[in-house]
Scaffold this motif. Structure first.
Motif, PDB file in Angstrom:
ATOM      1  N   ASP A  21       0.862  -1.189   0.000  1.00 46.62           N
ATOM      2  CA  ASP A  21       0.000   0.000   0.000  1.00 46.62           C
ATOM      3  C   ASP A  21       0.894   1.233   0.000  1.00 46.62           C
ATOM      4  O   ASP A  21       2.081   1.164   0.357  1.00 46.62           O
ATOM      5  CB  ASP A  21      -0.901   0.002   1.234  1.00 46.62           C
ATOM      6  N   VAL A  22       0.332   2.355  -0.382  1.00 47.41           N
ATOM      7  CA  VAL A  22       1.068   3.614  -0.357  1.00 47.41           C
ATOM      8  C   VAL A  22       0.102   4.744  -0.054  1.00 47.41           C
ATOM      9  O   VAL A  22      -1.045   4.743  -0.505  1.00 47.41           O
ATOM     10  CB  VAL A  22       1.803   3.866  -1.701  1.00 47.41           C
ATOM     11  N   GLN A  23       0.563   5.689   0.759  1.00 44.60           N
ATOM     12  CA  GLN A  23      -0.175   6.922   1.015  1.00 44.60           C
ATOM     13  C   GLN A  23       0.706   8.081   0.586  1.00 44.60           C
ATOM     14  O   GLN A  23       1.916   8.079   0.841  1.00 44.60           O
ATOM     15  CB  GLN A  23      -0.514   7.072   2.493  1.00 44.60           C
ATOM     16  N   GLN A  24       0.111   9.083  -0.059  1.00 37.46           N
ATOM     17  CA  GLN A  24       0.888  10.228  -0.521  1.00 37.46           C
ATOM     18  C   GLN A  24       0.405  11.499   0.157  1.00 37.46           C
ATOM     19  O   GLN A  24      -0.786  11.784   0.218  1.00 37.46           O
ATOM     20  CB  GLN A  24       0.816  10.386  -2.032  1.00 37.46           C
ATOM     21  N   SER A  25       1.364  12.271   0.648  1.00 36.55           N
ATOM     22  CA  SER A  25       1.078  13.539   1.302  1.00 36.55           C
ATOM     23  C   SER A  25       0.932  14.655   0.274  1.00 36.55           C
ATOM     24  O   SER A  25       1.414  14.560  -0.863  1.00 36.55           O
ATOM     25  CB  SER A  25       2.214  13.881   2.279  1.00 36.55           C
ATOM     26  N   SER A  26       0.320  15.727   0.687  1.00 37.74           N
ATOM     27  CA  SER A  26       0.197  16.900  -0.175  1.00 37.74           C
ATOM     28  C   SER A  26       1.551  17.525  -0.482  1.00 37.74           C
ATOM     29  O   SER A  26       1.693  18.253  -1.461  1.00 37.74           O
ATOM     30  CB  SER A  26      -0.714  17.937   0.489  1.00 37.74           C
ATOM     31  N   ASP A  27       2.575  17.239   0.344  1.00 39.66           N
ATOM     32  CA  ASP A  27       3.897  17.806   0.092  1.00 39.66           C
ATOM     33  C   ASP A  27       4.805  16.862  -0.701  1.00 39.66           C
ATOM     34  O   ASP A  27       5.992  17.147  -0.889  1.00 39.66           O
ATOM     35  CB  ASP A  27       4.589  18.208   1.403  1.00 39.66           C
ATOM     36  N   GLY A  28       4.260  15.747  -1.203  1.00 39.20           N
ATOM     37  CA  GLY A  28       5.033  14.823  -2.018  1.00 39.20           C
ATOM     38  C   GLY A  28       5.622  13.651  -1.265  1.00 39.20           C
ATOM     39  O   GLY A  28       6.093  12.689  -1.878  1.00 39.20           O
ATOM     40  N   THR A  29       5.611  13.715   0.062  1.00 39.04           N
ATOM     41  CA  THR A  29       6.079  12.589   0.864  1.00 39.04           C
ATOM     42  C   THR A  29       5.158  11.389   0.652  1.00 39.04           C
ATOM     43  O   THR A  29       3.942  11.536   0.533  1.00 39.04           O
ATOM     44  CB  THR A  29       6.095  12.980   2.354  1.00 39.04           C
ATOM     45  N   LYS A  30       5.758  10.198   0.599  1.00 44.53           N
ATOM     46  CA  LYS A  30       4.973   8.976   0.457  1.00 44.53           C
ATOM     47  C   LYS A  30       5.313   8.015   1.589  1.00 44.53           C
ATOM     48  O   LYS A  30       6.463   7.922   2.004  1.00 44.53           O
ATOM     49  CB  LYS A  30       5.260   8.286  -0.882  1.00 44.53           C
ATOM     50  N   LYS A  31       4.299   7.329   2.078  1.00 42.65           N
ATOM     51  CA  LYS A  31       4.517   6.285   3.072  1.00 42.65           C
ATOM     52  C   LYS A  31       4.142   4.947   2.443  1.00 42.65           C
ATOM     53  O   LYS A  31       3.003   4.745   2.028  1.00 42.65           O
ATOM     54  CB  LYS A  31       3.711   6.547   4.336  1.00 42.65           C
ATOM     55  N   TYR A  32       5.138   4.066   2.351  1.00 44.57           N
ATOM     56  CA  TYR A  32       4.940   2.758   1.748  1.00 44.57           C
ATOM     57  C   TYR A  32       4.761   1.694   2.823  1.00 44.57           C
ATOM     58  O   TYR A  32       5.463   1.697   3.835  1.00 44.57           O
ATOM     59  CB  TYR A  32       6.146   2.385   0.876  1.00 44.57           C
ATOM     60  N   LEU A  33       3.840   0.787   2.565  1.00 41.79           N
ATOM     61  CA  LEU A  33       3.589  -0.348   3.444  1.00 41.79           C
ATOM     62  C   LEU A  33       4.102  -1.607   2.751  1.00 41.79           C
ATOM     63  O   LEU A  33       3.810  -1.851   1.582  1.00 41.79           O
ATOM     64  CB  LEU A  33       2.091  -0.487   3.729  1.00 41.79           C
ATOM     65  N   PHE A  34       4.893  -2.406   3.489  1.00 38.85           N
ATOM     66  CA  PHE A  34       5.426  -3.656   2.963  1.00 38.85           C
ATOM     67  C   PHE A  34       5.027  -4.820   3.860  1.00 38.85           C
ATOM     68  O   PHE A  34       5.045  -4.696   5.087  1.00 38.85           O
ATOM     69  CB  PHE A  34       6.965  -3.618   2.931  1.00 38.85           C
ATOM     70  N   PRO A  35       4.750  -5.980   3.266  1.00 33.63           N
ATOM     71  CA  PRO A  35       4.618  -7.193   4.079  1.00 33.63           C
ATOM     72  C   PRO A  35       6.005  -7.696   4.456  1.00 33.63           C
ATOM     73  O   PRO A  35       7.000  -7.362   3.803  1.00 33.63           O
ATOM     74  CB  PRO A  35       3.926  -8.170   3.129  1.00 33.63           C
ATOM     75  N   THR A  36       6.093  -8.495   5.496  1.00 34.62           N
ATOM     76  CA  THR A  36       7.350  -9.156   5.832  1.00 34.62           C
ATOM     77  C   THR A  36       7.197 -10.654   5.593  1.00 34.62           C
ATOM     78  O   THR A  36       6.087 -11.158   5.375  1.00 34.62           O
ATOM     79  CB  THR A  36       7.760  -8.924   7.298  1.00 34.62           C
ATOM     80  N   LEU A  37       8.292 -11.364   5.669  1.00 40.27           N
ATOM     81  CA  LEU A  37       8.265 -12.806   5.450  1.00 40.27           C
ATOM     82  C   LEU A  37       7.576 -13.548   6.587  1.00 40.27           C
ATOM     83  O   LEU A  37       7.302 -14.745   6.461  1.00 40.27           O
ATOM     84  CB  LEU A  37       9.692 -13.333   5.263  1.00 40.27           C
ATOM     85  N   GLN A  38       7.318 -12.842   7.686  1.00 42.27           N
ATOM     86  CA  GLN A  38       6.641 -13.465   8.825  1.00 42.27           C
ATOM     87  C   GLN A  38       5.210 -12.935   9.011  1.00 42.27           C
ATOM     88  O   GLN A  38       4.690 -12.872  10.115  1.00 42.27           O
ATOM     89  CB  GLN A  38       7.472 -13.272  10.097  1.00 42.27           C
ATOM     90  N   GLN A  39       4.614 -12.522   7.902  1.00 47.42           N
ATOM     91  CA  GLN A  39       3.211 -12.092   7.869  1.00 47.42           C
ATOM     92  C   GLN A  39       2.933 -10.895   8.781  1.00 47.42           C
ATOM     93  O   GLN A  39       1.877 -10.826   9.428  1.00 47.42           O
ATOM     94  CB  GLN A  39       2.266 -13.257   8.218  1.00 47.42           C
ATOM     95  N   ARG A  40       3.878  -9.990   8.852  1.00 46.47           N
ATOM     96  CA  ARG A  40       3.679  -8.712   9.540  1.00 46.47           C
ATOM     97  C   ARG A  40       3.773  -7.595   8.501  1.00 46.47           C
ATOM     98  O   ARG A  40       3.880  -7.859   7.295  1.00 46.47           O
ATOM     99  CB  ARG A  40       4.744  -8.528  10.623  1.00 46.47           C
ATOM    100  N   TYR A  41       3.753  -6.339   8.978  1.00 47.34           N
ATOM    101  CA  TYR A  41       3.856  -5.206   8.075  1.00 47.34           C
ATOM    102  C   TYR A  41       4.832  -4.174   8.624  1.00 47.34           C
ATOM    103  O   TYR A  41       4.941  -3.983   9.847  1.00 47.34           O
ATOM    104  CB  TYR A  41       2.480  -4.552   7.854  1.00 47.34           C
ATOM    105  N   ILE A  42       5.537  -3.525   7.718  1.00 46.67           N
ATOM    106  CA  ILE A  42       6.466  -2.458   8.066  1.00 46.67           C
ATOM    107  C   ILE A  42       6.234  -1.276   7.138  1.00 46.67           C
ATOM    108  O   ILE A  42       5.536  -1.391   6.130  1.00 46.67           O
ATOM    109  CB  ILE A  42       7.935  -2.926   7.942  1.00 46.67           C
ATOM    110  N   GLU A  43       6.845  -0.150   7.477  1.00 44.55           N
ATOM    111  CA  GLU A  43       6.672   1.068   6.695  1.00 44.55           C
ATOM    112  C   GLU A  43       8.000   1.675   6.295  1.00 44.55           C
ATOM    113  O   GLU A  43       9.000   1.516   6.985  1.00 44.55           O
ATOM    114  CB  GLU A  43       5.906   2.117   7.508  1.00 44.55           C
ATOM    115  N   SER A  44       7.983   2.392   5.169  1.00 43.17           N
ATOM    116  CA  SER A  44       9.089   3.238   4.740  1.00 43.17           C
ATOM    117  C   SER A  44       8.502   4.587   4.340  1.00 43.17           C
ATOM    118  O   SER A  44       7.374   4.653   3.858  1.00 43.17           O
ATOM    119  CB  SER A  44       9.815   2.651   3.531  1.00 43.17           C
TER     120      SER A  44
END
Length: 347
Positions: free
Chosen positions: A74-97
Motif C-alpha cells: 500500500d502507499v499513502q501520498q502527502s500533499s507535500d510529495g512525501t509517500k509512506k509505503y507499506l510492505f509485508p514481511t516474510l513473517q506475515q507482519r507489516y512495516i513502513e518506509s
C-alpha cells in the motif's frame, strides 16, 4: 504459493554469503560475483535470467533459492510529495518506509524491525511491541522495490525499530549498499539513527563509515528515563562519552535528534544541559516537530519555541537546524499505517 515465501532469498546476501552458497552447490567461487552482479547491478528478479551461469548451475540455485523481493502492499501520498509505503514481511507482519523528496534530494527512511522493543513513550511503533528483526534482504527490499528506487540520493535507518537491535542484518545491508559488487553507494549517503545501544553502536562505528544520528530528546537523565526506558541501561551521558572516543572527520557526521515537546523539554535549562552534555564533541542538533499520535499525552512545541531553542544553541556554538515537517497529513513519522493493517488482518 510465492516462491519468495518458501525458498531462501539470494537478494540481501553479501558476497561472502554468496560464495558460501556457490561452494555448497559445487559452483566455482567466481560464480558468487556473477550472482551479485545480476541481483544488485542488473536488478534481475529471476535466476533463469543469470545467463552467464551454466544451465545446470541455474537449476541447482533454483532448487533451493529464489532472488526474493516483496512488492509494496500500500502507499499513502502527502500533499507535500512525501509517500509512506507499506510492505509485508516474510513473517506475515507489516512495516513502513517513508519517501521524502526535497529539491535535489530524495531520501528513503527504512525500517529495520517489525515493531520495537525499546518502549519510547512518544512512538507509535513502540505500542506494537517487538515482533521480529528484518533480514538484510527485507531491509534492502524497501529500497529496491519502490518506484522511486533509481532516484534515491540518501537512505536513513530511522523507520520502524531500533537498527542497532538488529546489528548484523543492518551492517550487511549497508555493506551491500556501499560495496563495489553491490550498489556502490558512498557511505556518506547513509545515516543510521539509534537511541544509543552502546555496545552495538561501538560495533557500528568500527565496522561502517555511515553517518550516525542519536535520538536524544532530553538531556536531563530523569526526564529522559520517563520517556525513553533505554536511559536506564544506556544513559545518554555514557552514550556521549562513547562518541567522544571516536574520530568524526569531515566525511562522517554525528548528529542528535531532538523532538521538542511543549512544556517538557523546551526550557532554557534544557538548552544549558544540552550544551554541557555535548561540550567537546563535534556534532549538530536537529530539532524536530512532534507528529502527534493517537492518545499521546505530549504536544509539540510552537514555532516560536523551536526558533528560540535553535538560536540559543547556535549562540553556544552548536550547529542547530529545525527539521522541516514533512508528511504530517499521512503521519509519515510513525507506525500508524502498519498498526492499522495488522489490526485489520487480525480481525
Amino acid at each position: 504459493m510465492d516462491s519468495s515465501a518458501v525458498k531462501e532469498w539470494l537478494f540481501g546476501k553479501t558476497l561472502p554469503e554468496l560464495e558460501a552458497v556457490a561452494a555448497a552447490l559445487g559452483m566455482p567461487r567466481f560464480a558468487a560475483g556473477q550472482i551479485a552482479g545480476w541481483i544488485y547491478a542488473r536488478r534481475v528478479t529471476d535466476i533463469a535470467a543469470m545467463t552467464n551461469l551454466s544451465l545446470r548451475n541455474r537449476e541447482r540455485l533454483s532448487e533451493r533459492y529464489c532472488v526474493g523481493l516483496l512488492p509494496v502492499a500500500d502507499v499513502q501520498q502527502s500533499s507535500d510529495g512525501t509517500k509512506k509505503y507499506l510492505f509485508p514481511t516474510l513473517q506475515q507482519r507489516y512495516i513502513e518506509s517513508a519517501y521524502i523528496p526535497d529539491k535535489d534530494r530524495a531520501t528513503l527512511c527504512v525500517s529495520s524491525q517489525s515493531g520495537c522493543r525499546m518502549g519510547c513513550r512518544f512512538c507509535m511503533t513502540a505500542r506494537q511491541g517487538f515482533a521480529h528483526n528484518l533480514t538484510s534482504g527485507e531491509i534492502l527490499n524497501q529500497i529496491r522495490t519502490i518506484p522511486e528506487s533509481g532516484k534515491l540520493t540518501n537512505v536513513v535507518y530511522m523507520g520502524m525499530g531500533e537498527p542497532l537491535d538488529n546489528l548484523e542484518s543492518v551492517l550487511n545491508s549497508i555493506e551491500i549498499l556501499t560495496a563495489p559488487w553491490g550498489y556502490g553507494w558512498s557511505p556518506s549517503r547513509i545515516t543510521l539513527s539509534t537511541i544509543g545501544v552502546i555496545p552495538a553502536m561501538r560495533e557500528f562505528l568500527n565496522r561502517s563509515a555511515a553517518h550516525l544520528a542519536v535520538s536524544l530528546h532530553d538531556p536531563i537523565p530523569s526526564e529522559r528515563l520517563a520517556m525513553m526506558p533505554v536511559e536506564g541501561k544506556y544513559p545518554i551521558g555514557q552514550v556521549v562519552a562513547e562518541l567522544k572516543r571516536h574520530d568524526f572527520s569531515h566525511q562522517r557526521r554525528v548528529s542528535f535528534e531532538y523532538i521538542v515537546f511543549a512544556g517538557i523539554n523546551d526550557s532554557p535549562a534544557h538548552v544549558t544541559a544540552l550544551v554541557r552534555l555535548l561540550s567537546g564533541l563535534k556534532c549538530r542538533i536537529n530539532l524536530i516537530r512532534f507528529h502527534a499520535i493517537p492518545d499521546a499525552p505530549m504536544q509539540g512545541a510552537d514555532e516560536a519555541t523551536m526558533i528560540r531553542m535553535r538560536d540559543a544553541l547556535a549562540r553556544k556554538g552548536i550547529i542547530t537546524t529545525i527539521r522541516a515537517s514533512r508528511g504530517e497529513d499521512i503521519q509519515a513519522a510513525c507506525g500508524l499505517l502498519s498498526t492499522r493493517e495488522q489490526e485489520k488482518q487480525a480481525e
